[in-house]
Design a protein around this motif. Structure first.
Motif, PDB file in Angstrom:
ATOM      1  N   VAL A  12       0.828  -1.214   0.000  1.00 49.63           N
ATOM      2  CA  VAL A  12       0.000   0.000   0.000  1.00 49.63           C
ATOM      3  C   VAL A  12       0.861   1.262   0.000  1.00 49.63           C
ATOM      4  O   VAL A  12       0.632   2.161  -0.813  1.00 49.63           O
ATOM      5  CB  VAL A  12      -1.009  -0.004   1.173  1.00 49.63           C
ATOM      6  CG1 VAL A  12      -1.634   1.377   1.369  1.00 49.63           C
ATOM      7  CG2 VAL A  12      -2.087  -1.046   0.934  1.00 49.63           C
ATOM      8  N   ARG A  16       0.606   3.929  -3.092  1.00 50.05           N
ATOM      9  CA  ARG A  16       0.132   5.282  -2.810  1.00 50.05           C
ATOM     10  C   ARG A  16       1.178   6.314  -3.228  1.00 50.05           C
ATOM     11  O   ARG A  16       0.865   7.284  -3.922  1.00 50.05           O
ATOM     12  CB  ARG A  16      -0.188   5.456  -1.326  1.00 50.05           C
ATOM     13  CG  ARG A  16      -0.655   6.888  -1.005  1.00 50.05           C
ATOM     14  CD  ARG A  16      -0.795   7.173   0.484  1.00 50.05           C
ATOM     15  NE  ARG A  16      -1.772   6.310   1.114  1.00 50.05           N
ATOM     16  CZ  ARG A  16      -1.488   5.380   2.028  1.00 50.05           C
ATOM     17  NH1 ARG A  16      -0.257   5.184   2.424  1.00 50.05           N
ATOM     18  NH2 ARG A  16      -2.445   4.658   2.554  1.00 50.05           N
ATOM     19  N   GLU A  17       2.416   6.100  -2.842  1.00 53.50           N
ATOM     20  CA  GLU A  17       3.477   7.073  -3.123  1.00 53.50           C
ATOM     21  C   GLU A  17       3.682   7.262  -4.619  1.00 53.50           C
ATOM     22  O   GLU A  17       3.693   8.391  -5.128  1.00 53.50           O
ATOM     23  CB  GLU A  17       4.776   6.620  -2.442  1.00 53.50           C
ATOM     24  CG  GLU A  17       5.927   7.613  -2.568  1.00 53.50           C
ATOM     25  CD  GLU A  17       6.781   7.399  -3.799  1.00 53.50           C
ATOM     26  OE1 GLU A  17       7.360   8.400  -4.281  1.00 53.50           O
ATOM     27  OE2 GLU A  17       6.873   6.253  -4.297  1.00 53.50           O
ATOM     28  N   ARG A  19       1.702   6.344  -7.172  1.00 52.46           N
ATOM     29  CA  ARG A  19       0.479   6.786  -7.858  1.00 52.46           C
ATOM     30  C   ARG A  19       0.280   8.288  -7.665  1.00 52.46           C
ATOM     31  O   ARG A  19      -0.048   9.007  -8.610  1.00 52.46           O
ATOM     32  CB  ARG A  19      -0.728   6.010  -7.315  1.00 52.46           C
ATOM     33  CG  ARG A  19      -2.058   6.448  -7.861  1.00 52.46           C
ATOM     34  CD  ARG A  19      -2.295   6.049  -9.283  1.00 52.46           C
ATOM     35  NE  ARG A  19      -3.673   6.403  -9.646  1.00 52.46           N
ATOM     36  CZ  ARG A  19      -4.093   6.574 -10.858  1.00 52.46           C
ATOM     37  NH1 ARG A  19      -3.280   6.391 -11.870  1.00 52.46           N
ATOM     38  NH2 ARG A  19      -5.341   6.898 -11.106  1.00 52.46           N
ATOM     39  N   GLU A  37      -7.343  10.843  -4.682  1.00 54.01           N
ATOM     40  CA  GLU A  37      -6.699   9.582  -4.328  1.00 54.01           C
ATOM     41  C   GLU A  37      -5.883   9.692  -3.045  1.00 54.01           C
ATOM     42  O   GLU A  37      -5.758   8.718  -2.310  1.00 54.01           O
ATOM     43  CB  GLU A  37      -5.872   9.069  -5.495  1.00 54.01           C
ATOM     44  CG  GLU A  37      -6.794   8.681  -6.628  1.00 54.01           C
ATOM     45  CD  GLU A  37      -6.170   7.804  -7.680  1.00 54.01           C
ATOM     46  OE1 GLU A  37      -5.095   7.230  -7.442  1.00 54.01           O
ATOM     47  OE2 GLU A  37      -6.790   7.697  -8.749  1.00 54.01           O
ATOM     48  N   GLY A  38      -5.348  10.865  -2.774  1.00 54.95           N
ATOM     49  CA  GLY A  38      -4.594  11.055  -1.537  1.00 54.95           C
ATOM     50  C   GLY A  38      -5.455  10.899  -0.295  1.00 54.95           C
ATOM     51  O   GLY A  38      -4.954  10.577   0.781  1.00 54.95           O
ATOM     52  N   LYS A  40      -7.863   8.658   0.019  1.00 56.54           N
ATOM     53  CA  LYS A  40      -8.367   7.287   0.145  1.00 56.54           C
ATOM     54  C   LYS A  40      -7.742   6.588   1.341  1.00 56.54           C
ATOM     55  O   LYS A  40      -6.534   6.705   1.585  1.00 56.54           O
ATOM     56  CB  LYS A  40      -8.042   6.483  -1.120  1.00 56.54           C
ATOM     57  CG  LYS A  40      -8.845   6.914  -2.304  1.00 56.54           C
ATOM     58  CD  LYS A  40      -8.524   6.074  -3.516  1.00 56.54           C
ATOM     59  CE  LYS A  40      -9.363   6.578  -4.676  1.00 56.54           C
ATOM     60  NZ  LYS A  40      -9.272   5.741  -5.832  1.00 56.54           N
ATOM     61  N   ASP A  42      -6.325   3.349   3.604  1.00 56.78           N
ATOM     62  CA  ASP A  42      -5.476   2.204   3.262  1.00 56.78           C
ATOM     63  C   ASP A  42      -6.277   1.030   2.716  1.00 56.78           C
ATOM     64  O   ASP A  42      -5.829   0.344   1.796  1.00 56.78           O
ATOM     65  CB  ASP A  42      -4.674   1.735   4.479  1.00 56.78           C
ATOM     66  CG  ASP A  42      -3.477   2.610   4.769  1.00 56.78           C
ATOM     67  OD1 ASP A  42      -3.237   3.591   4.032  1.00 56.78           O
ATOM     68  OD2 ASP A  42      -2.765   2.301   5.741  1.00 56.78           O
ATOM     69  N   TRP A  45      -6.839   1.273  -0.992  1.00 54.55           N
ATOM     70  CA  TRP A  45      -5.614   0.964  -1.731  1.00 54.55           C
ATOM     71  C   TRP A  45      -5.374  -0.548  -1.728  1.00 54.55           C
ATOM     72  O   TRP A  45      -5.010  -1.122  -2.748  1.00 54.55           O
ATOM     73  CB  TRP A  45      -4.412   1.680  -1.112  1.00 54.55           C
ATOM     74  CG  TRP A  45      -4.420   3.166  -1.272  1.00 54.55           C
ATOM     75  CD1 TRP A  45      -4.832   4.079  -0.348  1.00 54.55           C
ATOM     76  CD2 TRP A  45      -3.999   3.919  -2.406  1.00 54.55           C
ATOM     77  NE1 TRP A  45      -4.688   5.357  -0.849  1.00 54.55           N
ATOM     78  CE2 TRP A  45      -4.171   5.284  -2.107  1.00 54.55           C
ATOM     79  CE3 TRP A  45      -3.484   3.577  -3.647  1.00 54.55           C
ATOM     80  CZ2 TRP A  45      -3.850   6.301  -3.003  1.00 54.55           C
ATOM     81  CZ3 TRP A  45      -3.159   4.585  -4.546  1.00 54.55           C
ATOM     82  CH2 TRP A  45      -3.346   5.933  -4.222  1.00 54.55           C
TER      83      TRP A  45
END
Length: 157
Positions: A12, A16-17, A19, A37-38, A40, A42, A45
Motif C-alpha cells: 500500500v 500510494r506514493e 500513484r 486519491e490522496g 483514500k 489504506d 488501496w
C-alpha cells in the motif's frame, strides 16, 4: 539495475506514493486527481492491490514506474502507466507493458486494451511501438478531453 515486480496488498505505501507522484507529474494524462486519491484510506488501496494487477519498476529502492492491468474477459484493460521523468527513455514502459501482458496471458485473456488522451503523443507513440493499434473508438471525458482506444492482441504467442 531496474527491476519490475507485481505489487501485493502489503505494498500500500509503495502504490500510494508512486500513484500520487504520477498524478502530480502529469495530471492531464489520468482520470483522477491527487486530492481525491490522496484522501483514500489504506483499505481502498489494499482492495485495488487485491483486485487488479499493479506492477512497479524499481531503480534500487526507488519506485520509478507504474502500470495497472484490470482483469476482464476476454480483454484486460491497461491503465495508470507512468514512468518517472528521470527514468524515461530507458525502456521501462515496454517492461511494464510486458508484465501486464504476461499476467493477462496467464489468465487466458485474448487482448489488452487501453485509452490514451489526445495530446499525449509520447504515450501514443510508445503504445504504437509496442504493437497497440487504434480501434477507432473514442470518448470525451469532461475536463480532460478525448481519449482514444487502442488494443494489443493476442496476449499469447
Amino acid at each position: 539495475m531496474v527491476h519490475v515486480r507485481r505489487l501485493t496488498p502489503d505494498d500500500v505505501p509503495v502504490l500510494r506514493e508512486i500513484r500520487l507522484r504520477a498524478l502530480a507529474d502529469t495530471p492531464e494524462n489520468f482520470g483522477s486527481l491527487v486530492a481525491v486519491e490522496g484522501a483514500k484510506p489504506d483499505e481502498e488501496w489494499r482492495a485495488w492491490l487485491r483486485e487488479r494487477a499493479w506492477f512497479a519498476a524499481f531503480d534500487g529502492d526507488d519506485a520509478v514506474g507504474l502500470v495497472c492491468g484490470l482483469p476482464g474477459e476476454p480483454e484486460w484493460l491497461l491503465f495508470s502507466m507512468w514512468v518517472a521523468p528521470q527514468a524515461r527513455g530507458r525502456g521501462l514502459a515496454a517492461r511494464l507493458v510486458d508484465a501486464v501482458r504476461g499476467a493477462a496471458a496467464e489468465s487466458g485473456a485474448e487482448a489488452i486494451g487501453l485509452h490514451v488522451f489526445d495530446g499525449n503523443d509520447r504515450a501514443r507513440r510508445v503504445y504504437e511501438r509496442l504493437g497497440f493499434v487504434h480501434t477507432g473508438e473514442s470518448e470525451i471525458i469532461a475536463g480532460k478531453g478525448r481519449r482514444n482506444r487502442m488494443r494489443l492482441a493476442p496476449t499469447r504467442e
